[in-house]
Design an enzyme around this catalytic site. Structure first.
Site, short mmCIF file in Angstrom:
data_model
loop_
_atom_site.label_atom_id
_atom_site.label_comp_id
_atom_site.label_asym_id
_atom_site.label_seq_id
_atom_site.Cartn_x
_atom_site.Cartn_y
_atom_site.Cartn_z
N HIS A 50 -5.31 7.18 -0.39
CA HIS A 50 -4.84 8.56 -0.47
C HIS A 50 -3.92 8.68 -1.68
O HIS A 50 -3.47 7.67 -2.24
CB HIS A 50 -4.08 8.92 0.80
CG HIS A 50 -4.96 8.98 2.02
ND1 HIS A 50 -4.50 9.43 3.23
CD2 HIS A 50 -6.27 8.67 2.21
CE1 HIS A 50 -5.47 9.39 4.12
NE2 HIS A 50 -6.56 8.91 3.53
N GLU A 52 -0.82 9.44 -1.96
CA GLU A 52 0.48 8.80 -1.79
C GLU A 52 0.39 7.28 -1.91
O GLU A 52 1.29 6.65 -2.48
CB GLU A 52 1.08 9.17 -0.41
CG GLU A 52 1.36 10.65 -0.24
CD GLU A 52 0.21 11.44 0.38
OE1 GLU A 52 0.46 12.52 0.91
OE2 GLU A 52 -0.95 10.96 0.34
N CYS A 79 -0.11 12.07 5.69
CA CYS A 79 -0.67 11.68 6.98
C CYS A 79 0.16 10.52 7.53
O CYS A 79 0.99 9.95 6.81
CB CYS A 79 -2.14 11.28 6.80
SG CYS A 79 -2.37 9.68 5.99
N CYS A 82 0.12 7.37 5.31
CA CYS A 82 0.90 7.51 4.08
C CYS A 82 2.39 7.59 4.37
O CYS A 82 3.20 6.97 3.67
CB CYS A 82 0.44 8.73 3.30
SG CYS A 82 -1.23 8.53 2.64
#
Length: 146
Positions: A50, A52, A79, A82
């Site tokens: 992701h 991040e 999320c 992350c």
């Protein structure tokens, strides 16, 4: 940092998100007013990559990173995976644009655990969460990608 700085750095996260228009998750890490890393969603090749995670991995290569002095800017609320990585790194502040709730309303698949809940359930966590920065711009990108 004041809200003008937050808008400035979120603008850079939006630029990163534009690298992957169908998954517009862009991220930036700023330490002491200096960008130390940028990143974006690379989940097409690695489902754990992701935005991040990408930016944290890039920041880890910075020779003088001090996680407790870092703010992570991201186009969408992190999320749980992350946010967990953010907490393990010791990043002191997260600023996001689009919320998990908005992503859900737009039809994006999301785990229904908010960043603030992750922080509140982590003993000794020192991570401020600030949302809705450049929200309309971020929302528009996620809406267009659906």
């Amino acid at each position: 940092m004041d809200s003008q700085d937050d808008v400035r750095w979120m603008g850079l996260a939006l630029q990163q998100a534009a690298n992957v228009p169908n998954l517009p998750f862009g991220a930036v890490i700023v330490q002491d007013g200096e960008v130390i890393a940028t990143g974006f969603n690379r989940a097409a090749t690695d489902p754990t990559m992701h935005g991040e995670i990408d930016v944290i991995q890039r920041a880890a290569k910075h020779p003088n990173v001090n996680w407790s002095r870092c703010t992570l800017y991201t186009t969408a609320e992190p999320c749980p995976m992350c946010q967990g990585a953010i907490l393990w790194a010791g990043i002191s502040r997260v600023v996001y644009g689009t919320s998990i709730r908005t992503l859900q309303r737009l039809g994006w698949r999301q785990i229904d655990i908010l960043s603030s809940e992750m922080v509140s359930r982590t003993p000794n966590a020192k991570c401020e969460i600030a949302g809705a920065v450049c929200e309309s711009e971020c929302d528009a990108m996620f809406n267009a990608a659906r």
